[in-house]
Write a protein that holds these residues in place. Structure first.
Motif, PDB file in Angstrom:
ATOM      1  N   LYS A   1       0.814  -1.127  -0.026  1.00  0.00           N
ATOM      2  CA  LYS A   1      -0.036  -0.019   0.000  1.00  0.00           C
ATOM      3  C   LYS A   1       0.779   1.353  -0.186  1.00  0.00           C
ATOM      4  N   ARG A   2       0.239   2.387  -0.027  1.00  0.00           N
ATOM      5  CA  ARG A   2       0.898   3.664  -0.128  1.00  0.00           C
ATOM      6  C   ARG A   2       1.806   3.757   1.186  1.00  0.00           C
ATOM      7  N   LEU A   3       2.735   4.250   1.053  1.00  0.00           N
ATOM      8  CA  LEU A   3       3.752   4.636   2.326  1.00  0.00           C
ATOM      9  C   LEU A   3       3.698   5.906   3.042  1.00  0.00           C
ATOM     10  N   ALA A   4       3.665   5.863   4.400  1.00  0.00           N
ATOM     11  CA  ALA A   4       3.637   6.939   5.018  1.00  0.00           C
ATOM     12  C   ALA A   4       4.636   8.070   4.662  1.00  0.00           C
ATOM     13  N   GLN A   5       5.874   7.573   4.428  1.00  0.00           N
ATOM     14  CA  GLN A   5       6.987   8.521   3.851  1.00  0.00           C
ATOM     15  C   GLN A   5       6.544   9.013   2.624  1.00  0.00           C
ATOM     16  N   LEU A   6       5.808   8.420   1.663  1.00  0.00           N
ATOM     17  CA  LEU A   6       5.753   8.904   0.366  1.00  0.00           C
ATOM     18  C   LEU A   6       4.039   8.711   0.036  1.00  0.00           C
ATOM     19  N   PRO A   7       3.154   9.445   0.853  1.00  0.00           N
ATOM     20  CA  PRO A   7       1.922   9.508   0.708  1.00  0.00           C
ATOM     21  C   PRO A   7       1.091   9.852  -0.673  1.00  0.00           C
ATOM     22  N   ASN A   8       1.837  10.577  -1.442  1.00  0.00           N
ATOM     23  CA  ASN A   8       1.460  10.719  -2.913  1.00  0.00           C
ATOM     24  C   ASN A   8       1.880  10.045  -4.131  1.00  0.00           C
ATOM     25  N   VAL A   9       2.599   8.960  -3.639  1.00  0.00           N
ATOM     26  CA  VAL A   9       3.404   8.206  -4.604  1.00  0.00           C
ATOM     27  C   VAL A   9       2.545   6.657  -4.755  1.00  0.00           C
ATOM     28  N   PRO A  10       1.853   6.537  -5.869  1.00  0.00           N
ATOM     29  CA  PRO A  10       1.057   5.215  -6.106  1.00  0.00           C
ATOM     30  C   PRO A  10       1.862   4.130  -6.142  1.00  0.00           C
ATOM     31  N   THR A  11       1.273   2.919  -5.658  1.00  0.00           N
ATOM     32  CA  THR A  11       1.856   1.759  -5.795  1.00  0.00           C
ATOM     33  C   THR A  11       1.750   1.127  -7.275  1.00  0.00           C
ATOM     34  N   PHE A  12       2.577   0.132  -7.780  1.00  0.00           N
ATOM     35  CA  PHE A  12       2.249  -0.467  -9.171  1.00  0.00           C
ATOM     36  C   PHE A  12       0.868  -0.901  -9.198  1.00  0.00           C
ATOM     37  N   ALA A  13       0.533  -1.520  -8.225  1.00  0.00           N
ATOM     38  CA  ALA A  13      -1.031  -2.279  -8.266  1.00  0.00           C
ATOM     39  C   ALA A  13      -2.126  -1.084  -8.535  1.00  0.00           C
ATOM     40  N   GLU A  14      -1.758   0.004  -7.939  1.00  0.00           N
ATOM     41  CA  GLU A  14      -2.756   1.211  -8.256  1.00  0.00           C
ATOM     42  C   GLU A  14      -2.782   1.545  -9.525  1.00  0.00           C
ATOM     43  N   VAL A  15      -1.649   1.587 -10.344  1.00  0.00           N
ATOM     44  CA  VAL A  15      -1.426   2.011 -11.840  1.00  0.00           C
ATOM     45  C   VAL A  15      -1.621   0.772 -12.618  1.00  0.00           C
ATOM     46  N   GLY A  16      -2.219  -0.286 -12.204  1.00  0.00           N
ATOM     47  CA  GLY A  16      -2.483  -1.395 -13.450  1.00  0.00           C
ATOM     48  C   GLY A  16      -1.498  -2.377 -13.452  1.00  0.00           C
ATOM     49  N   LEU A  17      -0.231  -2.220 -12.746  1.00  0.00           N
ATOM     50  CA  LEU A  17       0.774  -2.929 -13.037  1.00  0.00           C
ATOM     51  C   LEU A  17       1.126  -3.960 -11.828  1.00  0.00           C
ATOM     52  N   ALA A  18       0.146  -4.809 -11.471  1.00  0.00           N
ATOM     53  CA  ALA A  18       0.279  -5.543 -10.162  1.00  0.00           C
ATOM     54  C   ALA A  18       1.594  -6.433 -10.132  1.00  0.00           C
ATOM     55  N   PRO A  19       1.601  -7.164 -11.300  1.00  0.00           N
ATOM     56  CA  PRO A  19       2.782  -7.974 -11.420  1.00  0.00           C
ATOM     57  C   PRO A  19       4.316  -7.427 -10.906  1.00  0.00           C
ATOM     58  N   ALA A  20       4.246  -6.100 -11.102  1.00  0.00           N
ATOM     59  CA  ALA A  20       5.667  -5.335 -10.804  1.00  0.00           C
ATOM     60  C   ALA A  20       5.821  -4.927  -9.378  1.00  0.00           C
ATOM     61  N   ASN A  21       4.590  -5.254  -8.543  1.00  0.00           N
ATOM     62  CA  ASN A  21       4.261  -4.701  -7.262  1.00  0.00           C
ATOM     63  C   ASN A  21       5.204  -5.710  -6.314  1.00  0.00           C
ATOM     64  N   ARG A  22       6.365  -6.108  -6.719  1.00  0.00           N
ATOM     65  CA  ARG A  22       7.298  -6.924  -5.820  1.00  0.00           C
ATOM     66  C   ARG A  22       8.370  -6.308  -4.991  1.00  0.00           C
ATOM     67  N   MET A  23       8.338  -6.780  -3.644  1.00  0.00           N
ATOM     68  CA  MET A  23       9.354  -6.231  -2.642  1.00  0.00           C
ATOM     69  C   MET A  23      10.254  -7.051  -2.704  1.00  0.00           C
ATOM     70  N   ALA A  24      11.397  -6.363  -2.324  1.00  0.00           N
ATOM     71  CA  ALA A  24      12.695  -7.281  -2.007  1.00  0.00           C
ATOM     72  C   ALA A  24      12.779  -8.073  -0.705  1.00  0.00           C
ATOM     73  N   TYR A  25      12.979  -9.202  -0.639  1.00  0.00           N
ATOM     74  CA  TYR A  25      13.086 -10.213   0.598  1.00  0.00           C
ATOM     75  C   TYR A  25      14.454 -10.168   1.092  1.00  0.00           C
ATOM     76  N   TYR A  26      14.539 -10.479   2.514  1.00  0.00           N
ATOM     77  CA  TYR A  26      15.776 -10.596   3.103  1.00  0.00           C
ATOM     78  C   TYR A  26      15.452 -11.852   4.142  1.00  0.00           C
ATOM     79  N   GLY A  27      16.056 -12.853   3.895  1.00  0.00           N
ATOM     80  CA  GLY A  27      15.485 -14.302   4.894  1.00  0.00           C
ATOM     81  C   GLY A  27      16.720 -15.043   5.144  1.00  0.00           C
ATOM     82  N   LEU A  28      16.480 -15.988   6.142  1.00  0.00           N
ATOM     83  CA  LEU A  28      17.418 -16.809   6.448  1.00  0.00           C
ATOM     84  C   LEU A  28      17.366 -18.264   5.693  1.00  0.00           C
ATOM     85  N   LEU A  29      18.572 -18.844   5.262  1.00  0.00           N
ATOM     86  CA  LEU A  29      18.377 -20.124   4.613  1.00  0.00           C
ATOM     87  C   LEU A  29      19.677 -20.839   4.971  1.00  0.00           C
TER      88      LEU A  29
END
Length: 322
Positions: free
Chosen positions: A226-254
């Motif tokens: 969803k939109r971030l508090a730090q950037l409230p006026n910046v849309p997400t990719f999902a909002e602009v019709g590009l949901a497949p690009a709405n991917r965050m970077a992960y940092y996990g343990l393996l």
């Protein structure tokens, strides 16, 4: 005691010994390999978790940086480690999805050569432009690059890195063409975008945010739930019709493939408790990341989904190592 009785006693004794080993893990320090240089988002998240994990597991947890090969040097060290839980690694999209997707000679299979333990955090990614670029919002940005195929370029951390592959995914979804300028790391690329040498970059929010705040970069669209508090006026990719690009970077343990389930479960439980520490949460969230401790099964599926996505991007965009 009969021979049969002695054999039964020995069998139960061996089984009990294995049970004790499983119950007492760990009995010595644990090493977490960060496959990138110190100071970046991956390193910050690993070090944020190290002391809290140590408290939960009762043994020192040591972070060791093994940079090189876009993260592959550190990843290879993890898969070659003994399958005992004493050498773990931080998984990123670059090491487990985007780089393996484009580099057939990387030396490992991200789906077969690791044991996923848990994601720890997810970081939004943002398309930013230099203030000299003739757009301040997503609609105008799209109009400009569609009218001028090949005129504009974008910086990335290098071929196969998450910034490169996410931008190529964006291009495939929008039918646009901007030229790739690979750098030896995201930091140098970001510096050149801020300086106006390259106009566009798809970068992790933590590194771009300080420049956005002081007006030296303009945010266009963000990959986040969803939109971030730090950037409230910046849309997400999902909002602009590009949901497949709405991917965050992960940092996990393996860990290496074949890690015992009891060991995996113990590390996962420790990570869950460590992430509840308010100081840990604050340090990670201050980078712009979101806590996401999701467990072995969910994290394994997450890695597989990212890998499949970028394999598809490589095919569609006809990408090759440069």
């Amino acid at each position: 005691m009969t021979l049969a009785s002695k054999l039964i006693a020995i069998t139960f004794g061996v089984m009990a010994s294995f049970g004790v080993v499983a119950q007492t893990f760990p009995t010595k320090p644990i090493k977490i390999i960060v496959p990138f240089a110190p100071g970046g988002s991956t390193d910050i998240i690993a070090r944020s978790m190290a002391d809290p994990l140590s408290k939960q597991l009762g043994q020192p947890v040591i972070v060791e940086n093994k940079a090189g090969g876009g993260g592959s040097v550190g990843a290879l060290e993890v898969i070659r480690a003994p399958k005992d839980g004493y050498t773990l690694g931080i998984a990123t999209v670059s090491t487990t999805a985007s780089n393996p997707a484009i580099n057939a000679k990387i030396g490992y299979d991200p789906l077969k050569d690791f044991t996923a333990i848990t994601n720890i955090a997810a970081t939004p990614n943002v398309i930013v432009v230099n203030p000299s670029f003739p757009a301040r919002d997503f609609k105008t940005f799209m109009e400009v690059i569609k009218k001028n195929p090949g005129k504009y370029s974008y910086a990335s951390s290098g071929t196969g890195g998450i910034g490169h592959m996410q931008t190529e995914l964006f291009k495939s979804l929008t039918g646009t063409f901007i030229v790739h300028i690979p750098y030896r790391g995201a930091g140098p690329g970001l510096i050149d975008v801020v300086a106006g040498q390259v106009p566009i970059m798809f970068d992790n929010l933590p590194s771009a945010l300080p420049f956005i705040k002081d007006g030296r970069l303009i945010p266009i669209v963000i990959a986040a739930p969803k939109r971030l508090a730090q950037l409230p006026n910046v849309p997400t990719f999902a909002e602009v019709g590009l949901a497949p690009a709405n991917r965050m970077a992960y940092y996990g343990l393996l860990g290496p493939a074949g890690l015992p389930k009891d060991v995996v479960d113990k590390i996962y439980a420790a990570a869950q408790k460590a992430a509840l520490d308010p100081a840990v949460r604050k340090r990670i969230e201050d980078t712009g990341s979101i806590i996401n401790v999701n467990g072995p099964e969910a994290f394994s599926k997450e890695i597989a989904a990212e890998y499949a996505t970028y394999k598809d991007v490589v095919t569609k965009q006809k990408l090759e190592l440069e």
